[in-house]
Every structure is written in C-alpha cells, then in structure tokens.
Design a protein around this motif. Structure first.
Motif, PDB file in Angstrom:
ATOM      1  N   ILE A 166       0.833  -1.201   0.000  1.00 33.97           N
ATOM      2  CA  ILE A 166       0.000   0.000   0.000  1.00 33.97           C
ATOM      3  C   ILE A 166       0.871   1.256   0.000  1.00 33.97           C
ATOM      4  N   THR A 167       1.883   1.264   0.869  1.00 33.20           N
ATOM      5  CA  THR A 167       2.725   2.466   0.988  1.00 33.20           C
ATOM      6  C   THR A 167       3.442   2.775  -0.316  1.00 33.20           C
ATOM      7  N   SER A 169       2.692   1.724  -3.355  1.00 32.83           N
ATOM      8  CA  SER A 169       1.734   2.029  -4.423  1.00 32.83           C
ATOM      9  C   SER A 169       1.258   3.470  -4.333  1.00 32.83           C
ATOM     10  N   MET A 170       0.957   3.949  -3.111  1.00 32.39           N
ATOM     11  CA  MET A 170       0.499   5.323  -2.952  1.00 32.39           C
ATOM     12  C   MET A 170       1.621   6.307  -3.276  1.00 32.39           C
ATOM     13  N   ARG A 171       2.850   5.933  -2.934  1.00 30.03           N
ATOM     14  CA  ARG A 171       3.987   6.799  -3.254  1.00 30.03           C
ATOM     15  C   ARG A 171       4.152   6.922  -4.773  1.00 30.03           C
ATOM     16  N   ALA A 173       1.780   6.526  -6.974  1.00 35.42           N
ATOM     17  CA  ALA A 173       0.646   7.294  -7.499  1.00 35.42           C
ATOM     18  C   ALA A 173       0.857   8.790  -7.284  1.00 35.42           C
ATOM     19  N   TYR A 174       1.368   9.134  -6.110  1.00 34.70           N
ATOM     20  CA  TYR A 174       1.619  10.551  -5.815  1.00 34.70           C
ATOM     21  C   TYR A 174       2.669  11.122  -6.761  1.00 34.70           C
ATOM     22  N   ILE A 231      -5.243   7.077  -8.616  1.00 31.75           N
ATOM     23  CA  ILE A 231      -4.347   5.920  -8.653  1.00 31.75           C
ATOM     24  C   ILE A 231      -4.630   5.141  -9.925  1.00 31.75           C
ATOM     25  N   ASP A 235       0.568   2.318 -11.095  1.00 35.68           N
ATOM     26  CA  ASP A 235       1.172   2.678  -9.808  1.00 35.68           C
ATOM     27  C   ASP A 235       1.324   1.491  -8.863  1.00 35.68           C
TER      28      ASP A 235
END
Length: 428
Positions: A166-167, A169-171, A173-174, A231, A235
């Motif tokens: 999760i971490t 993937s979100m990084r 996406a950001y 997202i 990503d």
C-alpha cells in the motif's frame, strides 16, 4: 480509543481466548496436578488428557461488599414477617450443615467443592514439557535445498492482491500525479497570467477574441488536471517472495536401552516410561528430529519403535556393543556437519567385567566429540557399579554435554527428565 474484538468461532461455542487466560492464571496449580498425573500413569495412557482440580479458595475473585458503617433499611422481597425498623434476632445453633456424605449430616458448616476441569491432550503435554529443550542445539550447514524460507525479494508491478504494498503504491501514485500535472499547471499558470494581463488593458485596447481563447484554454487545462486519476494500475507495486535456503537445525536422538537379564520387569517399565516421555517431548516440540532405537544385552540391534517398547528379548550385558553400534550408525547415516547428535541411555548399571573401561574410552575418544548432549539414567535402588564410576570420569571431561542421574522408583522419572532437559540460559 480503538477496540479489537475477536469474533472467530470456537469449537462448541467455547471461548479459546478465555480458556488460555484461565490456564495461564492458574498455571502453578495445573502444573502440580500434571506432575502428579505423570508419576502415576502407565505407559499406554501417557499422552491422553487429564482431569485437574483446583481448590475453590484459590479461584475466588475479589468482590465489592457493603461496609459495616451507615444506616440501612432493607425489607427483602417476599417478606411476610418484618417491617422497616424491626430488629432481626441472631440465628441460634451452629449454622447450617453442608452436603450430606456417607457419615450423615455434617456439623462443619457450609463448604464448596473443588473446581474441576479437563485438559486436552495438547494442553496436557504443553504443561508436561513446559520449560524443556534439547541442550546445545546448533544450526548446521545445508543438507539439501528442501529446507527453505520464503523471504521478501523487492517489489514488482505484477502480483496478487494479498501481497500489494500500500505504501509504495500510494507513493508511486503521488509521484505520477505530480509528474503529469506539472506541465499542465505551468501552462495553466501562464494562461491565467495572460488573461489577467489582457483584462487589465483599457477597454479600447482589449482583444475580446484573445480573452475568449484564454478562458477556453484555462477551462481545458483545469479539466485535464481534474482528469488525472488518483491511482492507476501503473502505480501498483507488489511484494515479491523468493525461496531462501536456511541452515538446518535437524537432529537425531539415539534411544539406547539395556534389556539384559539383570534388568527386572520393573526396571524395564521405568526405562520405557522415560523414553516415552522423551518421544512425546520430541514429537511435540521439534519437526526435524529423527529417532533411532537401540536395544542391547550382549549384542546391540537397531530396532523399530514397536519392538523397542514391546519386545521381550533378554540376555547378558555388554554396554559397549550399543555404543559401537551408535558410532557406526552416525558414520553411515548422520554426518556430524549436518546433524545435531543426541544420545539417551537407560540401564541398571550392571555390565560385563572390564567392559566399562571400554565404554569410557569409546565415549571420550569417539562419541562425545561428535555429540551435542549425552543423557544417562541409571535405574537402581542399590549402590552404583563400575559403569557409573567410569561415566563420572566422562562427566569431568565434558561437564556441559554429559549428564547422568539415578532413578530409584517411578516417581523419580518426571523430575529426572525435567532436570536432564531443562532449558539452559545460553546455548553453546
């Protein structure tokens, strides 16, 4: 505040969590009952559960009660005799009797039965072998590639949902959103500044067409920024697992039992109970432990588990035959560099003339340099014989890895077993 509620179903609607909490709270009482059960059991029922009783006074819980002070007026429901303000006479006699027994009514007042419950097989064995371990167990070099451990090996764009990071993937996406919006935002900023500059001009100098184009451009750029997805599948990152070979802590236990004519049936039963405890202990706590069963009189043989415990073969006594056989088996099947080697021996101490010296030399020169631990129990109520005295010299040379104890009666089996295999503070 966050509350975690365990709603996993338990067998027969019982709470496994509460049961474990109860067992831990009254561990001292349960352990004492388990030790008594081990000493009185026969070989065949050693691994079944056990009914445990705890004195009622030991499971009492603290309660809140009214203190003696203060004024209290109470009339109990269903009362037909008293009203508020009446004084109640103290009951006469010595109080009510307890439950009737074989000798008639009791005059000792009220009583409470002991609290009794049954331990399952797993719970019983957990208490029996609590705090025990194989001494000096070491990790050995790899024997084969079969013993592996799945470890994380970086990240990948492909994988299953259960391994998503999760971490990361979100990084990703950001970072993607920043990268995609940056040129659009620069163009939007330029368009807004151009529009503001055009609108600040005098009415005569303004270009309506240019203003309309800038407004259309700003609207288009804002839609492009809003259209950047939060997202995207691009990503997503997944944890990758790879098989990593692990050092092997596999071990082999040699069970050596004297079945000579000097070993009475009672001696053999005690030896079998000792080895059964050892067998259950290894089965419960270790996966990579093999057992080798050796019986000996004048000659030694490697036998099956059933033959080891139930064969009625007997004869004279030459202990060195068993030690020689153990040494040959180690050389043939269990290389020292790949196996932790253990020996447990049970005997009455009787041995052929001059063979005890041979046993000492075999242990000191050949076996002990290879073994992690050697446990010897001598089953006899009499004075020690030559084998014990020769083994004492082995203890002096290998004080940490050679242990010997005496068993006189069946009640000594469990305490001796715990002493031989108690957990050490540090492993060599």
């Amino acid at each position: 505040m966050t509350y975690f509620i365990d709603r996993r179903p338990n067998a027969k609607h019982k709470s496994a969590v509460n049961r474990q909490r109860f067992l831990e709270r009254y561990r001292k009482h349960i352990k004492r009952s388990v030790e008594e059960a081990v000493n009185r059991r026969s070989i065949t029922d050693m691994e079944r559960g056990e009914k445990v009783s705890i004195p009622a006074k030991d499971i009492s819980e603290p309660v809140f009660q009214h203190g003696p002070g203060g004024a209290r007026n109470i009339v109990s429901p269903g009362n037909k005799e008293f009203v508020a303000g009446d004084k109640i006479r103290r009951p006469s006699g010595q109080g009510g009797g307890g439950g009737a027994g074989e000798g008639g009514p009791s005059n000792q007042g009220e009583g409470v039965d002991e609290f009794a419950f049954t331990l399952s097989r797993e719970e019983f064995l957990e208490f029996v072998f609590d705090g025990l371990e194989l001494p000096h167990l070491q990790r050995k070099p790899l024997k084969s590639l079969e013993e592996v451990k799945m470890v994380r090996a970086g990240l990948s764009r492909d994988g299953v949902p259960s391994r998503i990071s999760i971490t990361r993937s979100m990084r990703e996406a950001y970072a993607r959103r920043i990268a995609m919006r940056a040129p659009i935002k620069r163009a939007l900023k330029e368009a807004v500044e151009a529009l503001e500059a055009e609108e600040r001009k005098d009415t005569v100098l303004r270009n309506p067409t240019r203003i309309a184009e800038l407004k259309a451009e700003i609207e288009r750029l804002e839609k492009r920024i809003a259209g950047v997805p939060f997202i995207d599948t691009y990503d997503l990152r997944y944890h990758q697992l790879s098989a990593q070979p692990q050092p092997s802590n596999q071990a082999v236990m040699f069970c050596v039992m004297d079945v000579s004519g000097s070993m009475t049936q009672n001696h053999k039963d005690i030896a079998k109970r000792f080895f059964l405890l050892l067998y259950l202990f290894l089965e419960k706590h270790y996966e990579k432990v093999e057992l080798v069963f050796v019986r000996h009189h004048t000659a030694a043989r490697e036998v099956s588990e059933e033959e080891f415990f139930y064969s009625r073969e007997t004869g004279g006594t030459i202990v060195s035959s068993a030690l020689n056989l153990v040494n040959k088996i180690i050389e043939k099947r269990y290389p020292v560099g790949q196996w932790n080697l253990y020996v447990a021996q049970a005997s009455d101490g009787d041995n052929w003339d001059d063979d005890s010296n041979i046993c000492r030399d075999l242990l000191v020169k050949q076996l002990m340099p290879q073994l992690q631990y050697y446990a010897y129990v001598e089953i006899t109520p009499h004075d020690h014989q030559s084998l014990w005295h020769e083994y004492e010299s082995v203890v002096k040379e290998f004080p940490e890895r050679f242990a010997m104890r005496q068993i006189v009666e069946a009640g000594d089996i469990y305490p001796v077993f715990r002493e031989l295999f108690k957990r050490r503070l540090s492993q060599s």
